[in-house]
Write a protein that holds these residues in place. Structure first.
Motif, PDB file in Angstrom:
ATOM      1  N   GLU A  85       0.779  -1.239   0.000  1.00 50.62           N
ATOM      2  CA  GLU A  85       0.000   0.000   0.000  1.00 50.62           C
ATOM      3  C   GLU A  85       0.813   1.294   0.000  1.00 50.62           C
ATOM      4  O   GLU A  85       0.488   2.209  -0.734  1.00 50.62           O
ATOM      5  CB  GLU A  85      -1.018   0.047   1.160  1.00 50.62           C
ATOM      6  CG  GLU A  85      -1.822  -1.233   1.379  1.00 50.62           C
ATOM      7  CD  GLU A  85      -2.638  -1.691   0.172  1.00 50.62           C
ATOM      8  OE1 GLU A  85      -2.380  -1.255  -0.952  1.00 50.62           O
ATOM      9  OE2 GLU A  85      -3.520  -2.530   0.368  1.00 50.62           O
ATOM     10  N   SER A  86       1.856   1.395   0.798  1.00 52.51           N
ATOM     11  CA  SER A  86       2.662   2.622   0.791  1.00 52.51           C
ATOM     12  C   SER A  86       4.078   2.327   1.261  1.00 52.51           C
ATOM     13  O   SER A  86       4.285   1.486   2.140  1.00 52.51           O
ATOM     14  CB  SER A  86       2.046   3.687   1.704  1.00 52.51           C
ATOM     15  OG  SER A  86       2.859   4.843   1.750  1.00 52.51           O
ATOM     16  N   ILE A  91       2.320   6.852   6.354  1.00 48.04           N
ATOM     17  CA  ILE A  91       1.062   6.615   5.633  1.00 48.04           C
ATOM     18  C   ILE A  91       0.562   5.199   5.876  1.00 48.04           C
ATOM     19  O   ILE A  91      -0.615   4.976   6.181  1.00 48.04           O
ATOM     20  CB  ILE A  91       1.240   6.855   4.121  1.00 48.04           C
ATOM     21  CG1 ILE A  91       1.545   8.326   3.828  1.00 48.04           C
ATOM     22  CG2 ILE A  91       0.000   6.385   3.356  1.00 48.04           C
ATOM     23  CD1 ILE A  91       0.389   9.271   4.051  1.00 48.04           C
ATOM     24  N   ILE A  95      -1.714   6.220   9.146  1.00 50.30           N
ATOM     25  CA  ILE A  95      -2.919   6.641   8.434  1.00 50.30           C
ATOM     26  C   ILE A  95      -3.762   5.442   7.991  1.00 50.30           C
ATOM     27  O   ILE A  95      -4.960   5.371   8.251  1.00 50.30           O
ATOM     28  CB  ILE A  95      -2.555   7.508   7.211  1.00 50.30           C
ATOM     29  CG1 ILE A  95      -1.730   8.730   7.655  1.00 50.30           C
ATOM     30  CG2 ILE A  95      -3.820   7.940   6.467  1.00 50.30           C
ATOM     31  CD1 ILE A  95      -2.409   9.603   8.689  1.00 50.30           C
ATOM     32  N   MET A  96      -3.144   4.474   7.317  1.00 46.76           N
ATOM     33  CA  MET A  96      -3.887   3.307   6.823  1.00 46.76           C
ATOM     34  C   MET A  96      -4.078   2.224   7.882  1.00 46.76           C
ATOM     35  O   MET A  96      -4.859   1.292   7.679  1.00 46.76           O
ATOM     36  CB  MET A  96      -3.165   2.699   5.615  1.00 46.76           C
ATOM     37  CG  MET A  96      -3.125   3.601   4.398  1.00 46.76           C
ATOM     38  SD  MET A  96      -2.240   2.768   3.038  1.00 46.76           S
ATOM     39  CE  MET A  96      -2.529   3.920   1.692  1.00 46.76           C
ATOM     40  N   MET A 128      -3.534   9.625  -0.594  1.00 45.36           N
ATOM     41  CA  MET A 128      -4.225   9.831   0.677  1.00 45.36           C
ATOM     42  C   MET A 128      -4.177  11.315   1.051  1.00 45.36           C
ATOM     43  O   MET A 128      -3.268  12.043   0.633  1.00 45.36           O
ATOM     44  CB  MET A 128      -3.569   8.993   1.780  1.00 45.36           C
ATOM     45  CG  MET A 128      -3.733   7.494   1.600  1.00 45.36           C
ATOM     46  SD  MET A 128      -5.434   6.921   1.787  1.00 45.36           S
ATOM     47  CE  MET A 128      -5.648   7.061   3.574  1.00 45.36           C
ATOM     48  N   GLU A 131      -0.827  12.590   2.145  1.00 42.58           N
ATOM     49  CA  GLU A 131       0.308  12.354   1.254  1.00 42.58           C
ATOM     50  C   GLU A 131       1.128  13.638   1.080  1.00 42.58           C
ATOM     51  O   GLU A 131       0.584  14.739   0.988  1.00 42.58           O
ATOM     52  CB  GLU A 131      -0.198  11.891  -0.117  1.00 42.58           C
ATOM     53  CG  GLU A 131       0.833  11.173  -0.960  1.00 42.58           C
ATOM     54  CD  GLU A 131       0.928   9.697  -0.640  1.00 42.58           C
ATOM     55  OE1 GLU A 131       1.925   9.324   0.025  1.00 42.58           O
ATOM     56  OE2 GLU A 131       0.050   8.921  -1.053  1.00 42.58           O
ATOM     57  N   ILE A 156      -6.081   6.339  -4.669  1.00 44.23           N
ATOM     58  CA  ILE A 156      -7.071   6.095  -3.627  1.00 44.23           C
ATOM     59  C   ILE A 156      -8.465   6.492  -4.117  1.00 44.23           C
ATOM     60  O   ILE A 156      -8.646   7.551  -4.712  1.00 44.23           O
ATOM     61  CB  ILE A 156      -6.714   6.851  -2.320  1.00 44.23           C
ATOM     62  CG1 ILE A 156      -7.694   6.510  -1.209  1.00 44.23           C
ATOM     63  CG2 ILE A 156      -6.642   8.354  -2.527  1.00 44.23           C
ATOM     64  CD1 ILE A 156      -7.580   5.101  -0.706  1.00 44.23           C
ATOM     65  N   PRO A 158     -12.157   7.149  -2.640  1.00 41.53           N
ATOM     66  CA  PRO A 158     -12.857   7.359  -1.365  1.00 41.53           C
ATOM     67  C   PRO A 158     -14.326   6.933  -1.441  1.00 41.53           C
ATOM     68  O   PRO A 158     -15.212   7.740  -1.690  1.00 41.53           O
ATOM     69  CB  PRO A 158     -12.732   8.868  -1.157  1.00 41.53           C
ATOM     70  CG  PRO A 158     -12.730   9.423  -2.559  1.00 41.53           C
ATOM     71  CD  PRO A 158     -12.025   8.400  -3.414  1.00 41.53           C
ATOM     72  N   VAL A 164     -11.952   7.724   4.995  1.00 46.86           N
ATOM     73  CA  VAL A 164     -11.244   8.650   4.114  1.00 46.86           C
ATOM     74  C   VAL A 164     -12.236   9.506   3.320  1.00 46.86           C
ATOM     75  O   VAL A 164     -11.971  10.680   3.033  1.00 46.86           O
ATOM     76  CB  VAL A 164     -10.266   7.903   3.185  1.00 46.86           C
ATOM     77  CG1 VAL A 164     -11.005   7.092   2.126  1.00 46.86           C
ATOM     78  CG2 VAL A 164      -9.284   8.869   2.539  1.00 46.86           C
ATOM     79  N   PRO A 200      -4.647  15.992  -1.787  1.00 47.53           N
ATOM     80  CA  PRO A 200      -4.001  15.967  -0.473  1.00 47.53           C
ATOM     81  C   PRO A 200      -3.804  17.381   0.090  1.00 47.53           C
ATOM     82  O   PRO A 200      -3.758  18.360  -0.648  1.00 47.53           O
ATOM     83  CB  PRO A 200      -2.658  15.290  -0.762  1.00 47.53           C
ATOM     84  CG  PRO A 200      -2.909  14.467  -1.986  1.00 47.53           C
ATOM     85  CD  PRO A 200      -3.870  15.278  -2.810  1.00 47.53           C
TER      86      PRO A 200
END
Length: 229
Positions: A85-86, A91, A95-96, A128, A131, A156, A158, A164, A200
């Motif tokens: 994912e990142s 992140i 965040i995730m 995100m 980001e 991403i 939403p 998110v 972002p």
């Protein structure tokens, strides 16, 4: 969850009645239960099913180790998708909420590369709300370092009612989006990589587009290197 016996019985039926030899486990959490994973693999082998299978939806690296990968490959796994994912620890984890360390990612990639028959996909998501140029650079560097068979770089999306989406709606970050057409997954995931649905806080859309172009160049270069070898 379906029981291991139930899953493998269906596979056995398709194997014997229709000569089916390749299977895709369309499960977002196929390896969530270690004991269930072992049981499915054990049954495939005990029943003599000479098959190949893949996990297109992505496996959580938190659920993987050498023991699990050994079992999967022994049962016929030939293509694995890993939900990284990142490349940014911030992140990915803050965040995730993935709770996957950088060390764990590289450990699983190293183990997976030890199976010559295994084709490795890795999933990354960009865009995100949090980001930044720095977090994008972390993702670029990780894509470069892991150098797997195929990278899937997604923007991403939403979906309504997700955290998110609520965050982006609250902070006026939504762009180019119609909540009533988000079910059209082909349009969102496979045709419109140039579309971003969130701006972002610290980046503009042009910067996201430029990053995609840069990453796609890297991915193409890695692909050509593999072909050359």
């Amino acid at each position: 969850t379906r029981s291991p016996d139930n899953v493998v019985e269906e596979m056995e039926y398709l194997y014997n009645e229709y000569n089916h030899r390749h299977f895709s486990f369309m499960d977002d959490n196929f390896t969530l239960s270690k004991s269930r994973t072992f049981k499915i693999c054990d049954l495939i082998i005990k029943k003599g099913l000479d098959i190949q299978f893949e996990t297109p939806n992505g496996l959580s690296l938190r659920t993987l180790d050498k023991e699990v990968l050994d079992a999967l490959v022994s049962a016929g796994l030939v293509r694995i998708s890993l939900a990284i994912e990142s490349g940014s620890d911030f992140i990915r984890n803050e965040i995730m909420k993935k709770d996957i360390s950088r060390e764990k990612i590289f450990e699983i990639i190293r183990i997976a590369k030890g199976y010559p028959q295994l084709y490795i996909n890795a999933f990354f998501v960009i865009g995100m709300p949090e980001e930044t140029e720095e977090t994008l650079t972390d993702t670029y560097n990780m894509i470069k370092e892991i150098n797997v068979d195929k990278i899937h770089l997604m923007n991403i999306v939403p979906f309504p009612c997700t955290d998110v989406y609520k965050q982006a709606l609250r902070d006026n970050l939504l762009v180019d989006i119609d909540p009533y057409t988000l079910y059209k997954s082909d349009d969102l995931y496979f045709k419109n990589y140039n579309r971003f649905f969130i701006k972002p806080y610290k980046l503009n859309l042009q910067e996201l587009h430029e990053f995609r172009v840069k990453c796609e160049g890297l991915i193409a270069e890695q692909k050509m290197q593999k072909i050359a070898h």
